[in-house]
Design an enzyme around this catalytic site. Sequence first.
Site, PDB file in Angstrom:
ATOM      1  N   ASP A 458       0.834  -1.199   0.000  1.00  0.00           N
ATOM      2  CA  ASP A 458       0.000   0.000   0.000  1.00  0.00           C
ATOM      3  C   ASP A 458       0.876   1.259   0.000  1.00  0.00           C
ATOM      4  O   ASP A 458       2.084   1.203   0.309  1.00  0.00           O
ATOM      5  CB  ASP A 458      -0.869  -0.048   1.269  1.00  0.00           C
ATOM      6  CG  ASP A 458      -2.150   0.754   1.165  1.00  0.00           C
ATOM      7  OD1 ASP A 458      -2.279   1.543   0.215  1.00  0.00           O
ATOM      8  OD2 ASP A 458      -3.008   0.593   2.055  1.00  0.00           O
ATOM      9  N   ASP A 526     -10.966   1.756  -2.655  1.00  0.00           N
ATOM     10  CA  ASP A 526     -11.488   1.507  -1.311  1.00  0.00           C
ATOM     11  C   ASP A 526     -13.004   1.564  -1.302  1.00  0.00           C
ATOM     12  O   ASP A 526     -13.632   1.209  -0.310  1.00  0.00           O
ATOM     13  CB  ASP A 526     -10.926   2.540  -0.324  1.00  0.00           C
ATOM     14  CG  ASP A 526      -9.535   2.159   0.143  1.00  0.00           C
ATOM     15  OD1 ASP A 526      -9.125   1.008  -0.092  1.00  0.00           O
ATOM     16  OD2 ASP A 526      -8.854   3.013   0.737  1.00  0.00           O
TER      17      ASP A 526
HETATM   18  C1  DGJ Z   1      -5.806   1.766   2.033  1.00  0.00           C
HETATM   19  C2  DGJ Z   1      -6.195   0.503   1.327  1.00  0.00           C
HETATM   20  O1  DGJ Z   1      -6.736   0.798   0.077  1.00  0.00           O
HETATM   21  C3  DGJ Z   1      -7.167  -0.268   2.210  1.00  0.00           C
HETATM   22  O2  DGJ Z   1      -7.607  -1.422   1.544  1.00  0.00           O
HETATM   23  C4  DGJ Z   1      -6.490  -0.603   3.502  1.00  0.00           C
HETATM   24  O3  DGJ Z   1      -5.420  -1.469   3.250  1.00  0.00           O
HETATM   25  C5  DGJ Z   1      -6.011   0.660   4.185  1.00  0.00           C
HETATM   26  N1  DGJ Z   1      -5.200   1.463   3.302  1.00  0.00           N
HETATM   27  C6  DGJ Z   1      -5.223   0.334   5.426  1.00  0.00           C
HETATM   28  O4  DGJ Z   1      -4.679   1.428   5.992  1.00  0.00           O
END
Ligand code: DGJ
Length: 706
Positions: A458, A526
Amino acid sequence: MPAVLPPVSFDPARGVAELRTPNSLYALRVDADGSPRHLYWGPPLDRAALDTLPAPHSPARSSFEAEAAADELAPQSGARFGPAGLQVRFADGTRGAQWRPAEHRITDGELRILLTDRHFPLAAELCYRVRPDSDVIERWTELRHTGGPDDGPITVDRLDSASWTLPPLSDYRISHLVGGWNSEFQLLRDRLPVTETVLTSRRGLTGHHAGPWLALDDGSATEEHGEVWSTTLAWSGSWRITVHRDPVGRTTWTGGFGHEGLSWTLHPGEQLTTPVFAGLHTSHGFGAASRAWHDHVRAHVLPDAEHDRPVVYNSWEATHFDVDHRGQLRLARRAAALGAELFVLDDGWFGARRHDRAGLGDWTPHPGAFPDGLRPLADEVHRLGMAFGLWVEPEMVNRDSDLYRAHPDWVVHSPTRTATELRHQLVLNFARPEVEAWALRTLDRLVRDNGVDWLKWDANRAFTEAAWPGRPDPDRLWIDHTRAVYRIMDRLRADHPHLRIEACAGGGGRVDLGILARTDQAWTSDNTDPVDRIAIQHGYSQLFPAATMAAWITDSPNGATGRATPLRFRAHVAMAGVLGLGGDLTAWTEDELAEAADLVARYKRIRPLVQRGRQYRLSAPDGVTAVHYAAADGTEHAVLVWRPATRFGHQPPALRLPALDAHAHYLDADTGLRYSGAVLRHRGIDLDLPAGDCASRLIHLRRHHP
Ligand code: DGJ
């Protein structure tokens, strides 16, 4: 019999280079002044036809006009007034390059036009590559300081990968992707204005807000008809593409890494190589363009396109930062019972990370949450028959972390500026070799010691105040950071051949052909609301294949939008990509769990079609959209149909399936009903959608041999 023309050729007598793909021809001419200029890009022409092309001319001839021919990479000299693809400054203040008569080299599907400056120690190679099974032309540039110790440095203000040119069209339309966090990959299709249109990311990441992909047509192309030219940059840091439609009717575009205002120094002997800017022409609409991109990405970009992407369970939406061994194990057991093949422990497992304000950078398991480390959880997950995945965000650090306290100088920062914190975090400067080495060491150990099969990598903020104090060429970090990310991923994959990596940057903030060359899939957004996802996935599919598009079934009402939707609809939308589960399974009823298990099993039956088949985007009246995945040999088909909102309680009209064979018959794998291909193509299939909003259906057809 027409002669078979080689894929790559250069005829010194005419100065003409030809790049031939199965369905297109790209041609350029190197003129006597050494400049490579664009000649043709479109459906195949034979050599005689190519030679009849009229020389480009500007309708407005005056001493104020730019030269009529378009450059393969405009060098900021001569009568060129559009955006330059190459901007250099020499030690004496001279700007721009002027080339000597060019040389060329052809090896193995690759053409290089070798250019050297008439006066200064500067050499450029314009590189082109074609592959026998792809209509994509890959282009990039290499720039070298060829001088010795006595020559001063050369400043590079811009080094694009390639410039592209359209033939004259009656009008010009641009398709591109825009968005934001939770709303990535929104497809926009607008008339191209007579001006310079800049698509860019200044964020150090590919970006949620604009993507380095565009398609151009004359305004009349449709999903399955019409000429479309499209290009994409394989780069995961900042980038800029400038499309120039000039008032005399010419449209060109130039693009590469870095945003405006950055400059890089080349010292004697040094070389700068750009990322690939790939281009594709098709005569059969946006759908054919997407299918050609998908084929290319699967065949030539993804490290391992042939393996089935596993059904993931990811704990983020269920537990956020509130993770511990017992809670995760409870979720893992439920996930395994539903058919998940991979369990990913998301954020919150390490250091002092109980929220987003602390711990980032300290990659050791939280002692309270995982008293015996991660290994016992990984072992249990493996015993449940699933692979074990772990969330990491290696490029970032909280100020409140042991790593930051030990190495405050490791972050990108400028000592005289306030460092902006976003999500309470700062960016580590991966351009520093010691930071790259630390990240590789840390990740390698995590994978090795904990039985990790999968990393979700990430990156949750953009770059700001991006400087590197004390470094003479500070803007290099915009390039070198991204390259270090690539190197670490490549190294990890090489050292751990079983390891898979998922690209993520707050959802789909870093998805491009550069990152996909070393990852298996991307976390699309997300936003897991299925209604929003239909639009997000539609945009995503313009360039990227479904095998890279991670999509989870999550809870209802959706955490981001508050919208309640049926489980079946959530699943049918997610089945259009790499299906996963992401909800709080401990709160699902027995009925929901049983239905989810059934939907996962149905996905596994169509998975080869979704992940390796050919995709057709369909739309029908009454707000119904559908995606059809066809096996390459045409024997099997999956059609996912969605109707977010019902209208008047009516059934939608029959959905035509133009990708079927009119001479074949098909059996519905679920109902056993037999259909004529001709009827499904020309009249369509009755959808029989359930009543109400968010209705959906999966149609699974097999070619029938009576
Ligand atoms: C952003 C990601 O897109 C989410 O799926 C998750 O992993 C969060 N970060 C965690 O902080």
